[in-house]
Design a protein around this motif. Structure first.
Motif, PDB file in Angstrom:
ATOM      1  N   ARG A  62      56.728  49.044  38.778  1.00 45.67           N
ATOM      2  CA  ARG A  62      55.344  49.401  38.509  1.00 45.67           C
ATOM      3  C   ARG A  62      54.565  48.206  37.966  1.00 45.67           C
ATOM      4  O   ARG A  62      53.416  47.988  38.335  1.00 45.67           O
ATOM      5  CB  ARG A  62      55.274  50.563  37.516  1.00 45.67           C
ATOM      6  N   ALA A  65      53.845  45.795  40.810  1.00 41.46           N
ATOM      7  CA  ALA A  65      52.795  46.327  41.683  1.00 41.46           C
ATOM      8  C   ALA A  65      51.432  46.206  41.015  1.00 41.46           C
ATOM      9  O   ALA A  65      50.446  45.859  41.672  1.00 41.46           O
ATOM     10  CB  ALA A  65      53.087  47.781  42.033  1.00 41.46           C
ATOM     11  N   ALA A  66      51.359  46.447  39.722  1.00 41.89           N
ATOM     12  CA  ALA A  66      50.084  46.328  39.010  1.00 41.89           C
ATOM     13  C   ALA A  66      49.629  44.877  38.972  1.00 41.89           C
ATOM     14  O   ALA A  66      48.442  44.584  39.127  1.00 41.89           O
ATOM     15  CB  ALA A  66      50.222  46.878  37.593  1.00 41.89           C
ATOM     16  N   THR A  68      50.352  42.528  41.212  1.00 47.97           N
ATOM     17  CA  THR A  68      49.942  42.167  42.573  1.00 47.97           C
ATOM     18  C   THR A  68      48.564  42.730  42.876  1.00 47.97           C
ATOM     19  O   THR A  68      47.725  42.052  43.457  1.00 47.97           O
ATOM     20  CB  THR A  68      50.970  42.700  43.596  1.00 47.97           C
ATOM     21  N   ALA A  69      48.324  43.975  42.444  1.00 50.51           N
ATOM     22  CA  ALA A  69      47.015  44.589  42.685  1.00 50.51           C
ATOM     23  C   ALA A  69      45.932  43.862  41.893  1.00 50.51           C
ATOM     24  O   ALA A  69      44.827  43.645  42.396  1.00 50.51           O
ATOM     25  CB  ALA A  69      47.054  46.061  42.297  1.00 50.51           C
ATOM     26  N   ALA A  70      46.241  43.441  40.683  1.00 51.87           N
ATOM     27  CA  ALA A  70      45.253  42.728  39.869  1.00 51.87           C
ATOM     28  C   ALA A  70      44.943  41.367  40.481  1.00 51.87           C
ATOM     29  O   ALA A  70      43.789  40.931  40.502  1.00 51.87           O
ATOM     30  CB  ALA A  70      45.770  42.561  38.447  1.00 51.87           C
ATOM     31  N   ARG A  71      45.965  40.680  40.991  1.00 53.32           N
ATOM     32  CA  ARG A  71      45.752  39.385  41.625  1.00 53.32           C
ATOM     33  C   ARG A  71      44.918  39.527  42.897  1.00 53.32           C
ATOM     34  O   ARG A  71      44.042  38.721  43.182  1.00 53.32           O
ATOM     35  CB  ARG A  71      47.093  38.734  41.960  1.00 53.32           C
ATOM     36  N   ALA A  72      45.196  40.571  43.679  1.00 48.03           N
ATOM     37  CA  ALA A  72      44.452  40.794  44.913  1.00 48.03           C
ATOM     38  C   ALA A  72      42.995  41.138  44.609  1.00 48.03           C
ATOM     39  O   ALA A  72      42.087  40.717  45.321  1.00 48.03           O
ATOM     40  CB  ALA A  72      45.099  41.904  45.731  1.00 48.03           C
ATOM     41  N   ALA A  73      42.765  41.880  43.535  1.00 51.03           N
ATOM     42  CA  ALA A  73      41.411  42.264  43.174  1.00 51.03           C
ATOM     43  C   ALA A  73      40.613  41.058  42.681  1.00 51.03           C
ATOM     44  O   ALA A  73      39.413  40.957  42.918  1.00 51.03           O
ATOM     45  CB  ALA A  73      41.429  43.345  42.098  1.00 51.03           C
ATOM     46  N   SER A  74      41.274  40.112  42.004  1.00 52.56           N
ATOM     47  CA  SER A  74      40.557  38.948  41.487  1.00 52.56           C
ATOM     48  C   SER A  74      40.374  37.869  42.544  1.00 52.56           C
ATOM     49  O   SER A  74      39.655  36.905  42.331  1.00 52.56           O
ATOM     50  CB  SER A  74      41.289  38.366  40.278  1.00 52.56           C
TER      51      SER A  74
END
Length: 105
Positions: A62, A65-66, A68-74
């Motif tokens: 988890r 995944a969080a 990776t999602a934060a990096r993709a969002a930034s």
């Protein structure tokens, strides 16, 4: 209560066997009462490991995944292979002797 997974059974069983052997060898006990205490402690430790090990693995997944999602969002994605080739490369090998040491003999 859900059935334990094969991984949980393996983690718990290995923990019980290894911890029992280690405690018996380290304590060098011959008394039946202390052997019962060691076996019960090993069983409790094996149960604890079997219950918590998959939970720790799920928490790690988890967190990854969080992240990776934060990096993709930034918008900070990993460098592409073309960008990696643009980075400078060192072609000269470092000298075996430090500067100033070669003149001393």
């Amino acid at each position: 209560m859900p059935r334990p997974s094969p991984a949980q059974l393996a983690y718990g069983s290995v923990t019980v066997v290894c911890s029992t052997l280690a405690m018996l060898l380290l304590s060098q006990t011959r008394s039946g009462g202390w052997i019962v205490v060691i076996v019960c402690t090993a069983l409790a430790l094996g149960l604890f490991v079997a219950v918590t090990a998959p939970t720790a693995h799920a928490n790690l997944r988890r967190r990854r995944a969080a992240g990776t999602a934060a990096r993709a969002a930034s918008g900070a994605a990993s460098p592409s292979p073309a960008r990696a080739e643009a980075l400078p490369r060192h072609t000269a090998a470092p000298s075996a002797t430090p500067a100033g040491m070669a003149s001393r003999r």
